[in-house]
Motif scaffolding. Structure first.
Motif, PDB file in Angstrom:
ATOM      1  N   LYS B   2      25.927  34.075  37.880  1.00 59.04           N
ATOM      2  CA  LYS B   2      25.276  34.830  38.949  1.00 59.04           C
ATOM      3  C   LYS B   2      26.071  34.685  40.232  1.00 59.04           C
ATOM      4  CE  LYS B   2      20.845  34.646  41.416  1.00 59.04           C
ATOM      5  NZ  LYS B   2      19.483  34.093  41.328  1.00 59.04           N
ATOM      6  N   GLN B   3      26.369  35.797  40.880  1.00 60.67           N
ATOM      7  CA  GLN B   3      27.126  35.744  42.130  1.00 60.67           C
ATOM      8  C   GLN B   3      26.534  36.676  43.168  1.00 60.67           C
ATOM      9  OE1 GLN B   3      31.344  36.157  41.969  1.00 60.67           O
ATOM     10  NE2 GLN B   3      31.576  34.705  40.292  1.00 60.67           N
ATOM     11  N   THR B   4      26.617  36.236  44.424  1.00 59.58           N
ATOM     12  CA  THR B   4      26.112  37.055  45.524  1.00 59.58           C
ATOM     13  C   THR B   4      27.217  37.231  46.563  1.00 59.58           C
ATOM     14  OG1 THR B   4      23.860  36.249  45.210  1.00 59.58           O
ATOM     15  CG2 THR B   4      24.363  37.221  47.341  1.00 59.58           C
ATOM     16  N   PRO B  11      23.099  41.666  51.099  1.00 59.52           N
ATOM     17  CA  PRO B  11      23.465  40.807  49.986  1.00 59.52           C
ATOM     18  C   PRO B  11      23.406  41.577  48.671  1.00 59.52           C
ATOM     19  CG  PRO B  11      21.269  40.243  50.793  1.00 59.52           C
ATOM     20  CD  PRO B  11      21.786  41.344  51.673  1.00 59.52           C
ATOM     21  N   ILE B  12      24.474  41.465  47.902  1.00 56.75           N
ATOM     22  CA  ILE B  12      24.495  42.098  46.584  1.00 56.75           C
ATOM     23  C   ILE B  12      24.630  40.994  45.538  1.00 56.75           C
ATOM     24  CG2 ILE B  12      25.732  43.664  45.048  1.00 56.75           C
ATOM     25  CD1 ILE B  12      26.568  45.258  47.501  1.00 56.75           C
ATOM     26  N   THR B  13      23.694  40.962  44.605  1.00 58.45           N
ATOM     27  CA  THR B  13      23.706  39.925  43.576  1.00 58.45           C
ATOM     28  C   THR B  13      23.887  40.561  42.208  1.00 58.45           C
ATOM     29  OG1 THR B  13      22.237  38.531  44.882  1.00 58.45           O
ATOM     30  CG2 THR B  13      22.395  38.031  42.540  1.00 58.45           C
ATOM     31  N   VAL B  14      24.780  39.961  41.440  1.00 58.02           N
ATOM     32  CA  VAL B  14      24.969  40.397  40.060  1.00 58.02           C
ATOM     33  C   VAL B  14      24.789  39.183  39.173  1.00 58.02           C
ATOM     34  CG1 VAL B  14      26.556  41.441  38.395  1.00 58.02           C
ATOM     35  CG2 VAL B  14      26.638  42.150  40.792  1.00 58.02           C
ATOM     36  N   GLU B  15      23.962  39.302  38.164  1.00 53.84           N
ATOM     37  CA  GLU B  15      23.822  38.211  37.205  1.00 53.84           C
ATOM     38  C   GLU B  15      24.019  38.756  35.801  1.00 53.84           C
ATOM     39  OE1 GLU B  15      20.259  35.813  37.376  1.00 53.84           O
ATOM     40  OE2 GLU B  15      21.022  34.463  35.815  1.00 53.84           O
ATOM     41  N   ILE B  16      24.855  38.053  35.048  1.00 55.43           N
ATOM     42  CA  ILE B  16      25.047  38.407  33.636  1.00 55.43           C
ATOM     43  C   ILE B  16      24.648  37.195  32.803  1.00 55.43           C
ATOM     44  CG2 ILE B  16      26.670  39.164  31.853  1.00 55.43           C
ATOM     45  CD1 ILE B  16      28.440  40.335  34.009  1.00 55.43           C
ATOM     46  N   LEU B  26      35.225  38.124  35.726  1.00 53.29           N
ATOM     47  CA  LEU B  26      36.132  39.258  35.949  1.00 53.29           C
ATOM     48  C   LEU B  26      35.337  40.548  36.189  1.00 53.29           C
ATOM     49  CD1 LEU B  26      39.228  38.836  35.684  1.00 53.29           C
ATOM     50  CD2 LEU B  26      39.087  40.131  33.541  1.00 53.29           C
ATOM     51  N   GLU B  27      34.333  40.712  35.345  1.00 55.02           N
ATOM     52  CA  GLU B  27      33.542  41.943  35.423  1.00 55.02           C
ATOM     53  C   GLU B  27      32.713  41.987  36.716  1.00 55.02           C
ATOM     54  OE1 GLU B  27      33.972  45.182  33.812  1.00 55.02           O
ATOM     55  OE2 GLU B  27      34.607  43.489  32.565  1.00 55.02           O
ATOM     56  N   ILE B  28      32.176  40.823  37.104  1.00 54.55           N
ATOM     57  CA  ILE B  28      31.404  40.765  38.351  1.00 54.55           C
ATOM     58  C   ILE B  28      32.318  41.074  39.537  1.00 54.55           C
ATOM     59  CG2 ILE B  28      30.116  39.233  39.893  1.00 54.55           C
ATOM     60  CD1 ILE B  28      28.885  37.923  37.426  1.00 54.55           C
ATOM     61  N   ALA B  29      33.544  40.574  39.471  1.00 57.76           N
ATOM     62  CA  ALA B  29      34.508  40.874  40.536  1.00 57.76           C
ATOM     63  C   ALA B  29      34.778  42.373  40.610  1.00 57.76           C
ATOM     64  CB  ALA B  29      35.810  40.110  40.296  1.00 57.76           C
ATOM     65  N   ARG B  30      34.834  43.005  39.445  1.00 62.55           N
ATOM     66  CA  ARG B  30      35.041  44.461  39.427  1.00 62.55           C
ATOM     67  C   ARG B  30      33.868  45.193  40.075  1.00 62.55           C
ATOM     68  NH1 ARG B  30      36.424  46.684  33.626  1.00 62.55           N
ATOM     69  NH2 ARG B  30      35.949  48.659  34.631  1.00 62.55           N
TER      70      ARG B  30
END
Lengths: 190, 277
Positions: B2-4, B11-16, B26-30
């Protein structure tokens, strides 16, 4: 027959409202908050189950047909009395221009309760916003709201303790939020 | 993983969820890269964005990038579908597409992750959300609706499955939001409107438009097929659409999602403001 009378009443009320607002707007800038009563036509359709009402409002269903203008004027109006001098919208980009300190907004009468916020400015930036007051007279609010929206279910909001994966809410950086702060930010402006 | 990050001013958060930690990063960075591209292109604060060039008359819309042209087209379409309540031309007469770009960008970010083969993830950009699959415990993703009067609290828990969730709002009563349709200058007293829609783009654009309608906004959502809403007014009172509560019950298992359940709901296409009578 009763339905017909009510419909007729609605038409008359609406016509009266249109006349009233057009005569007002003729000598008033459109953007100003006018005192034109916002007519709510909905109360007429709902015979309220007479819960505890603090104000002796006449039942709209019985008076609508006979005294339209009266029911227009006494219609529950949720328009608050806004602070007398609405300050200009402050764009979000200006947030860094404020003097440090804590500022408290005037108490805004929301008709069924008061709203007041406080902001904290530190290093020229807005760092905190908190609510000092917000309406909590749920029963009255509930009644008003159920009149305004007959078909949809209403409830008083209550804090939940559940743990959740995500939270949805308006962001503090949104434009609408920046606008809403205009009153207090004006106090803090350099 | 999980990264924000703070991008586009929020704030944008993506969690896989799941294995392949390296490729997840890598994908979260994209995804973040994509959001910063969107910001560079559509920002109304960055002088070199295409939107600013259009606003200064330096760039004609027909010469703009495909994405910009698409957004203008979508904005025009939304304006028509909301009877003019949604308008990217702001009161100073400049184009500000941020009301439509956010949901669109989240949806595209979700597609990036989906195409990369991920099943369990979510993208949350400033409280507008779209999830996929299930959470770390294998349960349906849960979303709390923020208390507009206390940002530390939530007032409702919903399980949107793979539908989009967006909230439009403002945090104080007495704000000067003018209903563009109401010449009397009525001030709305809605503080928060959460919309669940087919995807986050749909939820976001209709949340924005319905919020501008004030109290009538929830009726607009009620009549919009495939959408549900939860509105909180300045009296701390919430009003919900008839199908909303389907989403407040936790579905069984991780992969069970609420399906369309609009039986009994008026499936009339809503155009224009809702008349109070």
């Amino acid at each position: 027959m009763k339905k017909f009378l009510l419909s007729f009443g609605l038409v008359v009320v609406f016509a009266f409202y249109v006349m009233l607002s057009s005569s007002r707007s003729a000598n008033q800038p459109l953007a100003m908050v006018s005192n034109v009563p916002i007519t709510s036509t909905v109360p007429i359709q709902i015979p309220s189950p007479s819960p505890i009402v603090s104000k002796p409002t006449a039942s709209p269903a019985t008076t609508a047909a006979t005294s339209n203008s009266v029911s227009v004027k006494s219609a529950p109006k949720s328009t608050p009395s806004i602070s007398p001098n609405p300050s200009p919208v402050v764009p979000a980009a200006n947030v860094g221009l404020y003097k440090d300190g804590t500022y408290t907004s005037p108490v805004v009468d929301a008709y069924y309760g008061n709203v007041q916020i406080a902001i904290n400015v530190s290093g020229g930036r807005l760092t905190d916003v908190s609510f000092l007051q917000y309406p909590s007279d749920r029963r009255t609010s509930q009644q008003i709201n159920s009149r305004a929206m007959p078909a949809l279910k209403s409830e008083a909001i209550a804090a939940q303790s559940a743990k959740v994966d995500m939270v949805s809410g308006a962001t503090a950086t949104s434009q609408a939020f920046a606008q809403s702060l205009s009153t207090v930010l004006a106090q803090a402006a350099n | 993983m999980k990264q924000t990050r703070i991008l586009m001013g929020m704030p944008i958060t993506v969690e896989i969820i799941g294995d392949r930690i390296d490729s997840q990063a890598l994908e979260i960075a994209r995804v973040f890269e994509y959001f910063s591209y969107v910001d560079k292109t559509f920002s109304t604060y960055k002088d070199l964005s295409e939107v600013m060039k259009i606003n200064r008359g330096e760039l004609k819309l027909e010469n703009a990038s495909q994405d910009v042209q698409q957004i203008f087209k979508l904005a025009e379409q939304t304006k028509g579908e909301t009877d003019g309540y949604f308008d990217i031309v702001n009161r100073k007469g400049i184009f500000d597409p941020s009301g439509i770009v956010k949901g669109w960008a989240i949806r595209n970010a979700v597609d990036i992750l989906r195409r990369a083969g991920y099943v369990n993830f979510y993208v949350d950009a400033g409280g507008d959300i779209q999830a996929h699959g299930s959470n770390r415990e294998g349960k349906p993703w849960s979303v709390g609706i923020k208390n507009p009067f206390n940002q530390q609290e939530i007032v409702k828990v919903i399980y949107p499955g793979e539908k989009g969730v967006a909230t439009s709002g403002t945090y104080i009563r007495g704000q000067h939001i003018y209903d563009p349709k109401d010449k009397s200058g009525e001030i709305t007293d809605i503080v928060s409107l959460t919309v669940i829609g087919p995807d986050v783009y749909e939820a976001d654009r209709f949340a924005t438009a319905a919020f501008a309608m004030g109290k009538k906004g929830i009726e607009f959502i009620e009549k919009l097929p495939g959408f549900e809403g939860y509105m909180i007014d300045a009296n701390a009172l919430a009003t919900m659409t008839t199908g909303f509560e389907v989403y407040t019950e936790r579905p069984l298992g991780g992969a069970v999602f609420p399906t369309a359940k609009h039986e009994g709901k008026i499936l009339r296409r809503q155009k224009g403001a809702v008349d109070a009578s």
